[in-house]
Design a protein around this motif. Structure first.
Motif, PDB file in Angstrom:
ATOM      1  N   CYS A 145     108.434  20.923  52.658  1.00 49.45           N
ATOM      2  CA  CYS A 145     109.468  21.757  52.033  1.00 49.45           C
ATOM      3  C   CYS A 145     109.209  21.963  50.543  1.00 49.45           C
ATOM      4  O   CYS A 145     109.910  22.735  49.898  1.00 49.45           O
ATOM      5  CB  CYS A 145     110.841  21.135  52.227  1.00 49.45           C
ATOM      6  SG  CYS A 145     111.382  21.067  53.935  1.00 49.45           S
ATOM      7  N   PHE A 146     108.242  21.255  49.982  1.00 46.26           N
ATOM      8  CA  PHE A 146     107.947  21.313  48.549  1.00 46.26           C
ATOM      9  C   PHE A 146     107.113  22.568  48.276  1.00 46.26           C
ATOM     10  O   PHE A 146     105.924  22.504  48.001  1.00 46.26           O
ATOM     11  CB  PHE A 146     107.210  20.036  48.129  1.00 46.26           C
ATOM     12  CG  PHE A 146     107.240  19.755  46.653  1.00 46.26           C
ATOM     13  CD1 PHE A 146     108.424  19.452  46.006  1.00 46.26           C
ATOM     14  CD2 PHE A 146     106.072  19.767  45.912  1.00 46.26           C
ATOM     15  CE1 PHE A 146     108.448  19.166  44.660  1.00 46.26           C
ATOM     16  CE2 PHE A 146     106.082  19.490  44.563  1.00 46.26           C
ATOM     17  CZ  PHE A 146     107.280  19.195  43.933  1.00 46.26           C
ATOM     18  N   ARG A 147     107.775  23.739  48.390  1.00 44.28           N
ATOM     19  CA  ARG A 147     107.129  25.047  48.268  1.00 44.28           C
ATOM     20  C   ARG A 147     107.953  25.935  47.361  1.00 44.28           C
ATOM     21  O   ARG A 147     109.145  25.734  47.191  1.00 44.28           O
ATOM     22  CB  ARG A 147     107.011  25.716  49.634  1.00 44.28           C
ATOM     23  CG  ARG A 147     106.200  24.936  50.625  1.00 44.28           C
ATOM     24  CD  ARG A 147     106.048  25.662  51.941  1.00 44.28           C
ATOM     25  NE  ARG A 147     105.027  25.052  52.752  1.00 44.28           N
ATOM     26  CZ  ARG A 147     103.722  25.281  52.626  1.00 44.28           C
ATOM     27  NH1 ARG A 147     103.283  26.113  51.726  1.00 44.28           N
ATOM     28  NH2 ARG A 147     102.861  24.669  53.408  1.00 44.28           N
ATOM     29  N   CYS A 148     107.312  26.963  46.847  1.00 48.80           N
ATOM     30  CA  CYS A 148     107.993  27.951  46.002  1.00 48.80           C
ATOM     31  C   CYS A 148     109.033  28.683  46.850  1.00 48.80           C
ATOM     32  O   CYS A 148     108.746  29.113  47.980  1.00 48.80           O
ATOM     33  CB  CYS A 148     106.978  28.934  45.430  1.00 48.80           C
ATOM     34  SG  CYS A 148     107.741  30.273  44.463  1.00 48.80           S
ATOM     35  N   ALA A 149     110.237  28.854  46.311  1.00 49.76           N
ATOM     36  CA  ALA A 149     111.320  29.521  47.033  1.00 49.76           C
ATOM     37  C   ALA A 149     111.045  31.007  47.230  1.00 49.76           C
ATOM     38  O   ALA A 149     111.615  31.623  48.127  1.00 49.76           O
ATOM     39  CB  ALA A 149     112.635  29.335  46.284  1.00 49.76           C
ATOM     40  N   ILE A 150     110.158  31.594  46.427  1.00 50.92           N
ATOM     41  CA  ILE A 150     109.903  33.035  46.521  1.00 50.92           C
ATOM     42  C   ILE A 150     108.644  33.327  47.332  1.00 50.92           C
ATOM     43  O   ILE A 150     108.698  34.025  48.341  1.00 50.92           O
ATOM     44  CB  ILE A 150     109.814  33.663  45.115  1.00 50.92           C
ATOM     45  CG1 ILE A 150     111.177  33.518  44.414  1.00 50.92           C
ATOM     46  CG2 ILE A 150     109.385  35.120  45.193  1.00 50.92           C
ATOM     47  CD1 ILE A 150     111.193  33.930  42.971  1.00 50.92           C
ATOM     48  N   GLY A 152     106.457  30.956  48.713  1.00 53.70           N
ATOM     49  CA  GLY A 152     106.137  29.970  49.738  1.00 53.70           C
ATOM     50  C   GLY A 152     104.900  29.149  49.458  1.00 53.70           C
ATOM     51  O   GLY A 152     104.478  28.359  50.299  1.00 53.70           O
ATOM     52  N   LYS A 153     104.327  29.304  48.270  1.00 49.64           N
ATOM     53  CA  LYS A 153     103.123  28.554  47.912  1.00 49.64           C
ATOM     54  C   LYS A 153     103.438  27.066  47.804  1.00 49.64           C
ATOM     55  O   LYS A 153     104.469  26.676  47.274  1.00 49.64           O
ATOM     56  CB  LYS A 153     102.601  29.075  46.568  1.00 49.64           C
ATOM     57  CG  LYS A 153     101.369  28.374  46.051  1.00 49.64           C
ATOM     58  CD  LYS A 153     100.949  28.958  44.712  1.00 49.64           C
ATOM     59  CE  LYS A 153      99.768  28.211  44.145  1.00 49.64           C
ATOM     60  NZ  LYS A 153      99.421  28.724  42.819  1.00 49.64           N
ATOM     61  N   SER A 154     102.547  26.222  48.342  1.00 50.16           N
ATOM     62  CA  SER A 154     102.696  24.785  48.250  1.00 50.16           C
ATOM     63  C   SER A 154     102.609  24.368  46.785  1.00 50.16           C
ATOM     64  O   SER A 154     101.754  24.856  46.045  1.00 50.16           O
ATOM     65  CB  SER A 154     101.599  24.104  49.065  1.00 50.16           C
ATOM     66  OG  SER A 154     101.807  22.723  49.079  1.00 50.16           O
ATOM     67  N   ASP A 162     111.665  24.206  38.135  1.00 49.48           N
ATOM     68  CA  ASP A 162     112.906  24.265  38.895  1.00 49.48           C
ATOM     69  C   ASP A 162     113.964  25.002  38.100  1.00 49.48           C
ATOM     70  O   ASP A 162     113.970  24.993  36.869  1.00 49.48           O
ATOM     71  CB  ASP A 162     113.379  22.865  39.276  1.00 49.48           C
ATOM     72  CG  ASP A 162     113.839  22.056  38.079  1.00 49.48           C
ATOM     73  OD1 ASP A 162     113.018  21.827  37.174  1.00 49.48           O
ATOM     74  OD2 ASP A 162     115.020  21.673  38.056  1.00 49.48           O
ATOM     75  N   LYS A 163     114.830  25.678  38.830  1.00 47.32           N
ATOM     76  CA  LYS A 163     115.950  26.386  38.216  1.00 47.32           C
ATOM     77  C   LYS A 163     117.096  26.367  39.214  1.00 47.32           C
ATOM     78  O   LYS A 163     116.928  26.758  40.371  1.00 47.32           O
ATOM     79  CB  LYS A 163     115.573  27.824  37.877  1.00 47.32           C
ATOM     80  CG  LYS A 163     116.714  28.616  37.240  1.00 47.32           C
ATOM     81  CD  LYS A 163     116.227  29.950  36.742  1.00 47.32           C
ATOM     82  CE  LYS A 163     117.337  30.822  36.197  1.00 47.32           C
ATOM     83  NZ  LYS A 163     118.062  30.275  35.102  1.00 47.32           N
ATOM     84  N   ASP A 164     118.237  25.887  38.771  1.00 45.05           N
ATOM     85  CA  ASP A 164     119.443  25.835  39.590  1.00 45.05           C
ATOM     86  C   ASP A 164     119.211  25.125  40.922  1.00 45.05           C
ATOM     87  O   ASP A 164     119.685  25.578  41.972  1.00 45.05           O
ATOM     88  CB  ASP A 164     119.995  27.249  39.828  1.00 45.05           C
ATOM     89  CG  ASP A 164     120.356  27.954  38.532  1.00 45.05           C
ATOM     90  OD1 ASP A 164     120.784  27.251  37.583  1.00 45.05           O
ATOM     91  OD2 ASP A 164     120.220  29.184  38.470  1.00 45.05           O
ATOM     92  N   GLY A 165     118.449  24.038  40.903  1.00 47.51           N
ATOM     93  CA  GLY A 165     118.237  23.242  42.103  1.00 47.51           C
ATOM     94  C   GLY A 165     117.203  23.796  43.067  1.00 47.51           C
ATOM     95  O   GLY A 165     117.027  23.274  44.159  1.00 47.51           O
ATOM     96  N   GLU A 166     116.503  24.843  42.709  1.00 47.66           N
ATOM     97  CA  GLU A 166     115.477  25.428  43.571  1.00 47.66           C
ATOM     98  C   GLU A 166     114.131  25.308  42.886  1.00 47.66           C
ATOM     99  O   GLU A 166     114.041  25.262  41.660  1.00 47.66           O
ATOM    100  CB  GLU A 166     115.812  26.894  43.845  1.00 47.66           C
ATOM    101  CG  GLU A 166     115.068  27.507  45.000  1.00 47.66           C
ATOM    102  CD  GLU A 166     115.166  26.736  46.308  1.00 47.66           C
ATOM    103  OE1 GLU A 166     114.190  26.036  46.655  1.00 47.66           O
ATOM    104  OE2 GLU A 166     116.194  26.829  46.995  1.00 47.66           O
ATOM    105  N   LEU A 167     113.048  25.241  43.673  1.00 53.66           N
ATOM    106  CA  LEU A 167     111.697  25.080  43.145  1.00 53.66           C
ATOM    107  C   LEU A 167     110.950  26.404  43.171  1.00 53.66           C
ATOM    108  O   LEU A 167     111.092  27.181  44.114  1.00 53.66           O
ATOM    109  CB  LEU A 167     110.921  24.055  43.972  1.00 53.66           C
ATOM    110  CG  LEU A 167     111.500  22.648  44.051  1.00 53.66           C
ATOM    111  CD1 LEU A 167     110.632  21.785  44.942  1.00 53.66           C
ATOM    112  CD2 LEU A 167     111.626  22.040  42.680  1.00 53.66           C
TER     113      LEU A 167
END
Length: 194
Positions: A145-150, A152-154, A162-167
């Motif tokens: 799950c440790f991937r970019c939220a936009i 999907g890159k590992s 991180d910003k607002d709880g998202e990576l």
């Protein structure tokens, strides 16, 4: 009497053990397939075996059978003191001192809370255990799950933001939250005014 035509006898099955299949423990030879705990029958190796006279056990069963007993001891090898070992053929009640205190049931909700109180992954909401935990943004994440939220890159510690709880990876973070305008990489062309 000499042992003609073979190796030593197996400590478990008493058949001949040839060198290619031999495991030695406590001066005795065993077949690799016979090198099992005498109580639970789990396969053993040099790091998990515990020998007692002519018997071999896994460390858990050895602790249950020969470890310290009584109040304050966990029956050895990290076992709950309520585990009697009956399912393994171990009679642990023989030498155990009896408690003078009446047994009172513990509050199961407190006990269950300690066991269930495992960190949850912010991405998938499932429990994150130590073997799969990566910390990012002050929170525990699964490695998968440790991937970019936009994109999907590992991610790794060198390229995570991180910003607002998202990576986010640094590239996606810069595109979406970084400064905008000419010279900041946000615009590639200057639009012509008409």
């Amino acid at each position: 009497m000499p042992n003609w035509g073979g190796g030593a006898k197996c400590g478990a099955c008493e058949k001949t053990v040839y060198h290619a299949e031999e495991i030695q423990c406590n001066g005795r030879s065993f077949h690799k397939t016979c090198f099992l705990c005498m109580a639970c029958r789990k396969a053993l190796d040099s790091t998990t075996v515990a020998a007692h006279e002519s018997e071999i056990y896994c460390k858990t069963c050895y602790g249950r059978k020969y470890g310290p007993k009584g109040i304050g001891f966990g029956q050895g090898a990290g076992c709950l003191s309520t585990d009697t070992g009956d399912h393994l053929g171990l009679n642990l009640q023989q030498g155990s001192p009896k408690s003078s205190h009446p047994s009172t049931p513990t509050n199961p909700s407190k006990f269950a809370k300690k066991i269930v109180d495992v960190d949850k992954c912010p991405r998938c909401g499932k429990s994150v255990y130590a073997a799969e935990k990566i910390m990012g943004g002050g929170k525990p994440w699964h490695k998968t799950c440790f991937r970019c939220a936009i994109c999907g890159k590992s991610l790794e510690s060198t390229n995570v933001t991180d910003k607002d709880g998202e990576l986010y990876c640094k590239v996606c973070y810069a595109k979406n939250f970084g400064p905008k305008g000419i010279g900041f990489g946000g615009l590639t062309q200057v639009e012509k005014k008409e």
